[in-house]
Motif scaffolding. Structure first.
Motif, PDB file in Angstrom:
ATOM      1  N   ASP A   6      44.248  13.493  38.155  1.00  0.00           N
ATOM      2  CA  ASP A   6      45.508  13.987  38.716  1.00  0.00           C
ATOM      3  C   ASP A   6      46.704  13.713  37.822  1.00  0.00           C
ATOM      4  O   ASP A   6      47.786  14.249  38.076  1.00  0.00           O
ATOM      5  CB  ASP A   6      45.751  13.351  40.085  1.00  0.00           C
ATOM      6  CG  ASP A   6      44.669  13.744  41.096  1.00  0.00           C
ATOM      7  OD1 ASP A   6      44.115  14.838  40.948  1.00  0.00           O
ATOM      8  OD2 ASP A   6      44.395  12.949  41.999  1.00  0.00           O
ATOM      9  N   ARG A   7      46.556  12.898  36.809  1.00  0.00           N
ATOM     10  CA  ARG A   7      47.693  12.515  35.979  1.00  0.00           C
ATOM     11  C   ARG A   7      48.258  13.727  35.229  1.00  0.00           C
ATOM     12  O   ARG A   7      47.529  14.637  34.860  1.00  0.00           O
ATOM     13  CB  ARG A   7      47.268  11.455  34.969  1.00  0.00           C
ATOM     14  CG  ARG A   7      48.418  11.023  34.061  1.00  0.00           C
ATOM     15  CD  ARG A   7      47.985   9.996  33.054  1.00  0.00           C
ATOM     16  NE  ARG A   7      49.052   9.737  32.104  1.00  0.00           N
ATOM     17  CZ  ARG A   7      48.948   8.924  31.053  1.00  0.00           C
ATOM     18  NH1 ARG A   7      47.827   8.281  30.837  1.00  0.00           N
ATOM     19  NH2 ARG A   7      49.967   8.751  30.235  1.00  0.00           N
ATOM     20  N   THR A   8      49.552  13.716  35.024  1.00  0.00           N
ATOM     21  CA  THR A   8      50.193  14.754  34.223  1.00  0.00           C
ATOM     22  C   THR A   8      50.814  14.134  32.979  1.00  0.00           C
ATOM     23  O   THR A   8      51.070  12.920  32.929  1.00  0.00           O
ATOM     24  CB  THR A   8      51.272  15.491  35.027  1.00  0.00           C
ATOM     25  OG1 THR A   8      52.241  14.536  35.503  1.00  0.00           O
ATOM     26  CG2 THR A   8      50.666  16.246  36.190  1.00  0.00           C
ATOM     27  N   TYR A   9      51.083  14.963  31.994  1.00  0.00           N
ATOM     28  CA  TYR A   9      51.572  14.515  30.700  1.00  0.00           C
ATOM     29  C   TYR A   9      52.790  15.337  30.299  1.00  0.00           C
ATOM     30  O   TYR A   9      52.828  16.552  30.511  1.00  0.00           O
ATOM     31  CB  TYR A   9      50.484  14.655  29.634  1.00  0.00           C
ATOM     32  CG  TYR A   9      49.205  13.926  29.961  1.00  0.00           C
ATOM     33  CD1 TYR A   9      48.953  12.655  29.454  1.00  0.00           C
ATOM     34  CD2 TYR A   9      48.250  14.509  30.793  1.00  0.00           C
ATOM     35  CE1 TYR A   9      47.786  11.973  29.758  1.00  0.00           C
ATOM     36  CE2 TYR A   9      47.079  13.838  31.103  1.00  0.00           C
ATOM     37  CZ  TYR A   9      46.848  12.577  30.589  1.00  0.00           C
ATOM     38  OH  TYR A   9      45.685  11.909  30.899  1.00  0.00           O
ATOM     39  N   THR A  10      53.763  14.681  29.707  1.00  0.00           N
ATOM     40  CA  THR A  10      54.922  15.401  29.191  1.00  0.00           C
ATOM     41  C   THR A  10      54.497  16.207  27.973  1.00  0.00           C
ATOM     42  O   THR A  10      53.408  16.019  27.424  1.00  0.00           O
ATOM     43  CB  THR A  10      56.031  14.439  28.788  1.00  0.00           C
ATOM     44  OG1 THR A  10      55.586  13.642  27.666  1.00  0.00           O
ATOM     45  CG2 THR A  10      56.422  13.524  29.943  1.00  0.00           C
ATOM     46  N   GLU A  38      52.665  22.276  35.725  1.00  0.00           N
ATOM     47  CA  GLU A  38      53.721  21.854  36.632  1.00  0.00           C
ATOM     48  C   GLU A  38      55.048  21.730  35.890  1.00  0.00           C
ATOM     49  O   GLU A  38      55.105  21.793  34.655  1.00  0.00           O
ATOM     50  CB  GLU A  38      53.383  20.499  37.272  1.00  0.00           C
ATOM     51  CG  GLU A  38      52.082  20.467  38.055  1.00  0.00           C
ATOM     52  CD  GLU A  38      51.803  19.077  38.604  1.00  0.00           C
ATOM     53  OE1 GLU A  38      52.782  18.349  38.914  1.00  0.00           O
ATOM     54  OE2 GLU A  38      50.623  18.707  38.711  1.00  0.00           O
ATOM     55  N   ARG A  39      56.079  21.525  36.682  1.00  0.00           N
ATOM     56  CA  ARG A  39      57.398  21.177  36.171  1.00  0.00           C
ATOM     57  C   ARG A  39      57.900  19.973  36.965  1.00  0.00           C
ATOM     58  O   ARG A  39      57.679  19.886  38.180  1.00  0.00           O
ATOM     59  CB  ARG A  39      58.396  22.331  36.331  1.00  0.00           C
ATOM     60  CG  ARG A  39      58.116  23.536  35.454  1.00  0.00           C
ATOM     61  CD  ARG A  39      58.727  23.388  34.100  1.00  0.00           C
ATOM     62  NE  ARG A  39      58.469  24.570  33.263  1.00  0.00           N
ATOM     63  CZ  ARG A  39      59.058  24.776  32.098  1.00  0.00           C
ATOM     64  NH1 ARG A  39      59.947  23.911  31.633  1.00  0.00           N
ATOM     65  NH2 ARG A  39      58.765  25.847  31.381  1.00  0.00           N
ATOM     66  N   SER A  40      58.581  19.078  36.298  1.00  0.00           N
ATOM     67  CA  SER A  40      59.164  17.947  37.010  1.00  0.00           C
ATOM     68  C   SER A  40      60.383  18.407  37.801  1.00  0.00           C
ATOM     69  O   SER A  40      60.839  19.546  37.674  1.00  0.00           O
ATOM     70  CB  SER A  40      59.568  16.859  36.013  1.00  0.00           C
ATOM     71  OG  SER A  40      60.683  17.294  35.244  1.00  0.00           O
ATOM     72  N   ARG A  41      60.918  17.526  38.620  1.00  0.00           N
ATOM     73  CA  ARG A  41      62.109  17.866  39.393  1.00  0.00           C
ATOM     74  C   ARG A  41      63.277  18.224  38.484  1.00  0.00           C
ATOM     75  O   ARG A  41      64.169  18.980  38.862  1.00  0.00           O
ATOM     76  CB  ARG A  41      62.499  16.703  40.299  1.00  0.00           C
ATOM     77  CG  ARG A  41      61.494  16.433  41.430  1.00  0.00           C
ATOM     78  CD  ARG A  41      61.962  15.287  42.309  1.00  0.00           C
ATOM     79  NE  ARG A  41      61.024  15.050  43.414  1.00  0.00           N
ATOM     80  CZ  ARG A  41      61.184  14.083  44.309  1.00  0.00           C
ATOM     81  NH1 ARG A  41      62.248  13.289  44.232  1.00  0.00           N
ATOM     82  NH2 ARG A  41      60.298  13.931  45.282  1.00  0.00           N
ATOM     83  N   ARG A  45      58.415  20.225  31.378  1.00  0.00           N
ATOM     84  CA  ARG A  45      57.026  20.670  31.406  1.00  0.00           C
ATOM     85  C   ARG A  45      56.111  19.479  31.681  1.00  0.00           C
ATOM     86  O   ARG A  45      56.272  18.406  31.086  1.00  0.00           O
ATOM     87  CB  ARG A  45      56.634  21.306  30.072  1.00  0.00           C
ATOM     88  CG  ARG A  45      57.430  22.551  29.709  1.00  0.00           C
ATOM     89  CD  ARG A  45      57.142  22.950  28.268  1.00  0.00           C
ATOM     90  NE  ARG A  45      57.807  24.178  27.866  1.00  0.00           N
ATOM     91  CZ  ARG A  45      59.076  24.235  27.459  1.00  0.00           C
ATOM     92  NH1 ARG A  45      59.814  23.118  27.385  1.00  0.00           N
ATOM     93  NH2 ARG A  45      59.611  25.391  27.120  1.00  0.00           N
ATOM     94  N   LEU A  46      55.088  19.712  32.505  1.00  0.00           N
ATOM     95  CA  LEU A  46      54.085  18.696  32.784  1.00  0.00           C
ATOM     96  C   LEU A  46      52.708  19.336  32.633  1.00  0.00           C
ATOM     97  O   LEU A  46      52.428  20.388  33.234  1.00  0.00           O
ATOM     98  CB  LEU A  46      54.246  18.124  34.197  1.00  0.00           C
ATOM     99  CG  LEU A  46      55.526  17.317  34.457  1.00  0.00           C
ATOM    100  CD1 LEU A  46      55.597  16.906  35.930  1.00  0.00           C
ATOM    101  CD2 LEU A  46      55.591  16.086  33.558  1.00  0.00           C
ATOM    102  N   TYR A  47      51.866  18.718  31.818  1.00  0.00           N
ATOM    103  CA  TYR A  47      50.530  19.235  31.546  1.00  0.00           C
ATOM    104  C   TYR A  47      49.484  18.424  32.299  1.00  0.00           C
ATOM    105  O   TYR A  47      49.502  17.176  32.253  1.00  0.00           O
ATOM    106  CB  TYR A  47      50.238  19.191  30.046  1.00  0.00           C
ATOM    107  CG  TYR A  47      51.083  20.153  29.246  1.00  0.00           C
ATOM    108  CD1 TYR A  47      50.580  21.395  28.866  1.00  0.00           C
ATOM    109  CD2 TYR A  47      52.389  19.834  28.876  1.00  0.00           C
ATOM    110  CE1 TYR A  47      51.349  22.291  28.132  1.00  0.00           C
ATOM    111  CE2 TYR A  47      53.170  20.720  28.151  1.00  0.00           C
ATOM    112  CZ  TYR A  47      52.648  21.934  27.777  1.00  0.00           C
ATOM    113  OH  TYR A  47      53.417  22.821  27.064  1.00  0.00           O
TER     114      TYR A  47
END
Length: 267
Positions: A6-10, A38-41, A45-47
């Motif tokens: 579930d982790r995301t990466y910049t 995804e996108r952060s608030r 960008r979040l991968y």
């Protein structure tokens, strides 16, 4: 607790993990090849892990020599083994044909570069002693004909006036050591966009700079000759099949890290 799945990466973290530049990821996003999940608030960008897996497949196909359009098709066809196999067969055939054409030619860029700067510092016997029995004196005349009016040629000729036989032997030894290092990196599967490949590209640029100022733009031009001129390509293909393309890609990837350099090629 967030699991590894579930982790995301910049974008910076994803670039480091993939061994590419942030600029490369932005380009892949623009052309729709790799979109962050995804996108952060704040809109960053979040991968996700799946995005990094897709990046790994993209880089794998790049290593095989596929263009970005072909890679997009390959990824779309990944669920169809028949379509994927046809693409790989086609690329294998094209690469094999190109390799055969390149192997039909003779000479190498390093030896030609050394020859073009030689002037009258070494006798014919000394040139054969240092550069080997396959050294061809005609390289010097061809190099002057091609580049005699350039600033690089002028610099190279001027610097060569101060080189001794020992200097030429040192330059030859440095080139041989670099060939050994790049062979080892290629055999180990080192990505052309990795830090290790960048170190080797910088080392190569420094060797060129002994003869004339070598901007990153000029370095790209040299790399392009390694795969465009079969005589140059053979030098690397004799070391390891596929190495010419790897060196080309490593030099280009390293140049991309230095986007502020706009030196004019062979000016």
């Amino acid at each position: 607790m967030t699991s590894a799945v579930d982790r995301t990466y910049t974008v910076g973290q994803a670039a480091r993990l993939g061994g590419v530049t942030v600029r490369t990821l932005h380009h892949y996003e623009r052309i729709g090849l790799l979109l962050p999940s995804e996108r952060s608030r704040s809109g960053y960008r979040l991968y996700a892990r799946a995005d990094l897996d897709r990046l790994t497949r993209i880089l794998y196909y790049r290593e095989l020599g596929f263009g970005l359009d072909d890679i997009a098709t390959l990824l779309a066809d990944a669920a169809d083994p028949t379509a994927l196999g046809a693409h790989l067969d086609r690329q294998h055939r094209l690469l094999t044909e190109r390799l055969e054409r390149l192997r039909s030619m003779v000479a190498a860029i390093e030896k030609e570069r050394q020859a073009m700067a030689m002037g009258h510092q070494l006798s014919a016997e000394e040139k054969l002693e240092i550069f080997g029995a396959d050294y061809d004196p005609s390289w010097e005349a061809e190099a002057e004909q091609r580049w005699g009016g350039t600033r690089a040629w002028q610099q190279s000729t001027q610097r060569a006036k101060n080189y001794t036989k020992a200097d030429w032997q040192r330059i030859k030894d440095e080139g041989d050591a670099w060939n050994d290092a790049v062979r080892a990196a290629f055999a180990a599967g080192t990505p052309p966009a990795s830090d290790r490949a960048a170190e080797l590209a910088e080392r190569h640029r420094a060797m060129v700079a002994q003869h004339y100022d070598c901007s990153y733009a000029m370095h790209r031009q040299l790399a392009d000759m390694y795969i465009a001129d079969p005589r140059f390509t053979k030098n690397y293909e004799d070391i390891a099949p596929g190495l010419a393309q790897w060196v080309h890609d490593a030099i280009h990837a390293n140049a991309d890290r230095h986007l502020d350099d706009q030196g004019a090629p062979f000016g």
